[in-house]
Enzyme design. Structure first.
Site, PDB file in Angstrom:
ATOM      1  N   PRO A  12      -9.110   1.844  -5.958  1.00  0.00           N
ATOM      2  CA  PRO A  12      -9.687   2.638  -4.604  1.00  0.00           C
ATOM      3  C   PRO A  12      -8.502   3.524  -4.367  1.00  0.00           C
ATOM      4  O   PRO A  12      -7.404   3.138  -4.549  1.00  0.00           O
ATOM      5  CB  PRO A  12      -9.385   1.577  -3.541  1.00  0.00           C
ATOM      6  CG  PRO A  12      -8.742   0.441  -4.174  1.00  0.00           C
ATOM      7  CD  PRO A  12      -8.824   0.475  -5.641  1.00  0.00           C
ATOM      8  N   MET A  13      -8.809   5.014  -4.138  1.00  0.00           N
ATOM      9  CA  MET A  13      -8.074   5.919  -4.061  1.00  0.00           C
ATOM     10  C   MET A  13      -8.245   6.882  -2.895  1.00  0.00           C
ATOM     11  O   MET A  13      -9.465   7.372  -2.615  1.00  0.00           O
ATOM     12  CB  MET A  13      -7.935   6.637  -5.449  1.00  0.00           C
ATOM     13  CG  MET A  13      -7.305   5.957  -6.435  1.00  0.00           C
ATOM     14  SD  MET A  13      -7.387   6.908  -8.131  1.00  0.00           S
ATOM     15  CE  MET A  13      -9.108   6.657  -8.499  1.00  0.00           C
ATOM     16  N   GLN A  65     -12.844  -2.017   0.307  1.00  0.00           N
ATOM     17  CA  GLN A  65     -11.261  -2.135   0.542  1.00  0.00           C
ATOM     18  C   GLN A  65     -11.194  -1.868   2.124  1.00  0.00           C
ATOM     19  O   GLN A  65     -11.400  -0.785   2.692  1.00  0.00           O
ATOM     20  CB  GLN A  65     -10.432  -1.517  -0.490  1.00  0.00           C
ATOM     21  CG  GLN A  65      -8.851  -1.777   0.079  1.00  0.00           C
ATOM     22  CD  GLN A  65      -7.987  -0.938  -0.853  1.00  0.00           C
ATOM     23  OE1 GLN A  65      -7.636   0.200  -0.595  1.00  0.00           O
ATOM     24  NE2 GLN A  65      -7.174  -1.724  -1.919  1.00  0.00           N
ATOM     25  N   CYS A  95      -0.868  -0.596  -0.289  1.00  0.00           N
ATOM     26  CA  CYS A  95      -0.582   0.772  -0.235  1.00  0.00           C
ATOM     27  C   CYS A  95       0.922   0.963   0.689  1.00  0.00           C
ATOM     28  O   CYS A  95       1.118   0.366   1.722  1.00  0.00           O
ATOM     29  CB  CYS A  95      -1.502   1.320   0.883  1.00  0.00           C
ATOM     30  SG  CYS A  95      -1.535   3.129   1.320  1.00  0.00           S
ATOM     31  N   HIS A 166      -1.010  -4.195  -8.741  1.00  0.00           N
ATOM     32  CA  HIS A 166      -0.218  -3.097  -9.152  1.00  0.00           C
ATOM     33  C   HIS A 166       1.188  -3.377  -9.724  1.00  0.00           C
ATOM     34  O   HIS A 166       1.829  -4.075  -8.716  1.00  0.00           O
ATOM     35  CB  HIS A 166      -0.351  -1.956  -7.800  1.00  0.00           C
ATOM     36  CG  HIS A 166       0.281  -0.713  -8.504  1.00  0.00           C
ATOM     37  ND1 HIS A 166      -0.041   0.527  -7.945  1.00  0.00           N
ATOM     38  CD2 HIS A 166       1.126  -0.477  -9.444  1.00  0.00           C
ATOM     39  CE1 HIS A 166       0.554   1.646  -8.388  1.00  0.00           C
ATOM     40  NE2 HIS A 166       1.469   0.759  -9.221  1.00  0.00           N
ATOM     41  N   GLY A 207      -1.947  -0.108 -12.597  1.00  0.00           N
ATOM     42  CA  GLY A 207      -0.505   0.643 -12.642  1.00  0.00           C
ATOM     43  C   GLY A 207      -0.170   1.035 -13.925  1.00  0.00           C
ATOM     44  O   GLY A 207       0.279   0.339 -14.908  1.00  0.00           O
ATOM     45  N   GLY A 228      -6.804   3.959 -12.366  1.00  0.00           N
ATOM     46  CA  GLY A 228      -6.496   4.516 -11.086  1.00  0.00           C
ATOM     47  C   GLY A 228      -6.866   6.122 -11.533  1.00  0.00           C
ATOM     48  O   GLY A 228      -7.671   6.574 -11.684  1.00  0.00           O
ATOM     49  N   ARG A 229      -5.403   6.689 -11.237  1.00  0.00           N
ATOM     50  CA  ARG A 229      -5.699   8.343 -11.436  1.00  0.00           C
ATOM     51  C   ARG A 229      -6.265   8.897 -12.839  1.00  0.00           C
ATOM     52  O   ARG A 229      -6.943   9.843 -12.777  1.00  0.00           O
ATOM     53  CB  ARG A 229      -4.243   8.996 -11.159  1.00  0.00           C
ATOM     54  CG  ARG A 229      -3.802   9.137  -9.983  1.00  0.00           C
ATOM     55  CD  ARG A 229      -2.520   9.296  -9.661  1.00  0.00           C
ATOM     56  NE  ARG A 229      -1.574   8.359 -10.336  1.00  0.00           N
ATOM     57  CZ  ARG A 229      -0.145   8.080 -10.491  1.00  0.00           C
ATOM     58  NH1 ARG A 229       0.531   9.410 -10.321  1.00  0.00           N
ATOM     59  NH2 ARG A 229       0.516   7.210 -10.894  1.00  0.00           N
TER      60      ARG A 229
END
Length: 330
Positions: A12-13, A65, A95, A166, A207, A228-229
């Site tokens: 989730p971003m 989320q 977060c 993470h 991560g 993620g990214r």
């Protein structure tokens, strides 16, 4: 593994994993588990639900989320999410943004494992779908092993179906949210040790994982890997997920086919009044490193935000790459 398949997921971003992004990602992998952006429990309960929670059935398996720290409110939000058809509800305990700190949720919850357990239990009492937790290995001066193991023991006792870790601390004092994604050192062995201590609890690692070929090594120690990214900024890596991790063919052969498969969705969205840029901003990472990729990005960045921009803009942008590709193969 149980019915909750966590072998590979896209994180989730915030501002990124909206419904357009998720549909695009699903075009390239049928097996990855997808997650919404974090939504606060209050937003879900009191906000415009269809706008916030709506999704296409093609996105399954899909998790919602939630952010929050009030067990009763989280239970309400979880029930709403389940009614919308989500496959999983995930509680954000990782977060580090200022917003979540002021609301006493996100990574702040690493300090309150008993409360997190209460939140999980309340949500489980409200829905029949899995409740999971995404966390860090600790915050600020916490001793990571003590913090992580304590939180996981609490949520496992409450009935959580899985935990996604993470593998960095979150420094709530002294580091920005952006810096918290890179500066705190990774501790994969600690997450591996957590799994060894809880062999019956599905655990995924997150991560710093940027290369899909690294996933099998992590999967020797844990049940899942969350990207993620890397998945957002280089979405073509998703084409390798189904073949490499699940032994199944990719749904499309390459980025060009992915765009063709995505085009009917874009056309439907444009008819509903969605701006082209709101969709194509998630596609800028395609073709990275190829001749024509820069022109592709520039064309989309300049023309897609214009009022009335349509599919011809995307086709013109893709043509920048196609011409270069064809020239190299002649």
């Amino acid at each position: 593994m149980n019915e909750l398949e966590i072998k590979f997921s896209v994180a989730p971003m915030m501002d990124w994993t909206d419904r357009h992004c998720r549909f695009f990602h699903r075009v390239m992998t049928r097996r990855a588990r997808l997650y919404t952006e974090m939504l606060t429990a209050d937003a879900v309960v009191f906000g415009p639900r269809e706008r916030l929670l709506g999704f296409d059935a093609f996105e399954h398996p899909l998790a919602l989320q939630l952010g929050g720290a009030d067990p009763a409110r989280l239970a309400q939000a979880a029930r709403i999410g389940a009614d919308f058809g989500y496959d999983e509800i995930n509680l954000n305990c990782g977060c580090p943004s200022d917003r979540v700190q002021s609301g006493r949720f996100g990574a702040c919850l690493m300090r309150e494992p008993a409360l997190v357990g209460d939140c999980v239990a309340a949500m489980l009492g409200a829905v029949a779908i899995p409740i999971t937790v995404k966390c860090r290995i600790g915050v600020d001066a916490q001793e990571p092993r003590e913090a992580l193991f304590g939180l996981v023991e609490a949520v496992k006792a409450a009935g959580a179906s899985a935990v996604i870790v993470h593998a960095r601390k979150a420094w709530l004092e002294g580091l920005s949210p952006k810096d918290n994604r890179d500066i705190p050192p990774l501790d994969y062995p600690l997450v591996y040790a957590l799994k060894a201590a809880h062999p019956d609890l599905p655990i995924a690692i997150n991560g710093g994982v940027v290369d899909l070929t690294a996933a099998p090594e992590h999967l020797k120690h844990v049940d899942g890997v969350m990207f993620g990214r890397a998945a957002y900024q280089s979405p073509e890596l998703l084409l390798g997920v189904d073949p490499l991790l699940f032994g199944e063919p990719a749904p499309v052969a390459d980025a060009f086919e992915a765009i063709e498969a995505f085009t009917p969705y874009i056309a439907r969205a444009l008819e509903r009044g969605v701006r082209l840029h709101d969709i194509t901003r998630h596609m800028l990472g395609l073709f990275a490193g190829r001749p024509g990729a820069r022109a592709y990005r520039q064309k989309l960045a300049m023309l897609a935000p214009a009022r009335g921009a349509g599919l011809e803009v995307l086709r013109e942008a893709v043509a920048q790459v196609s011409r270069e590709f064809e020239a190299m193969t002649v």
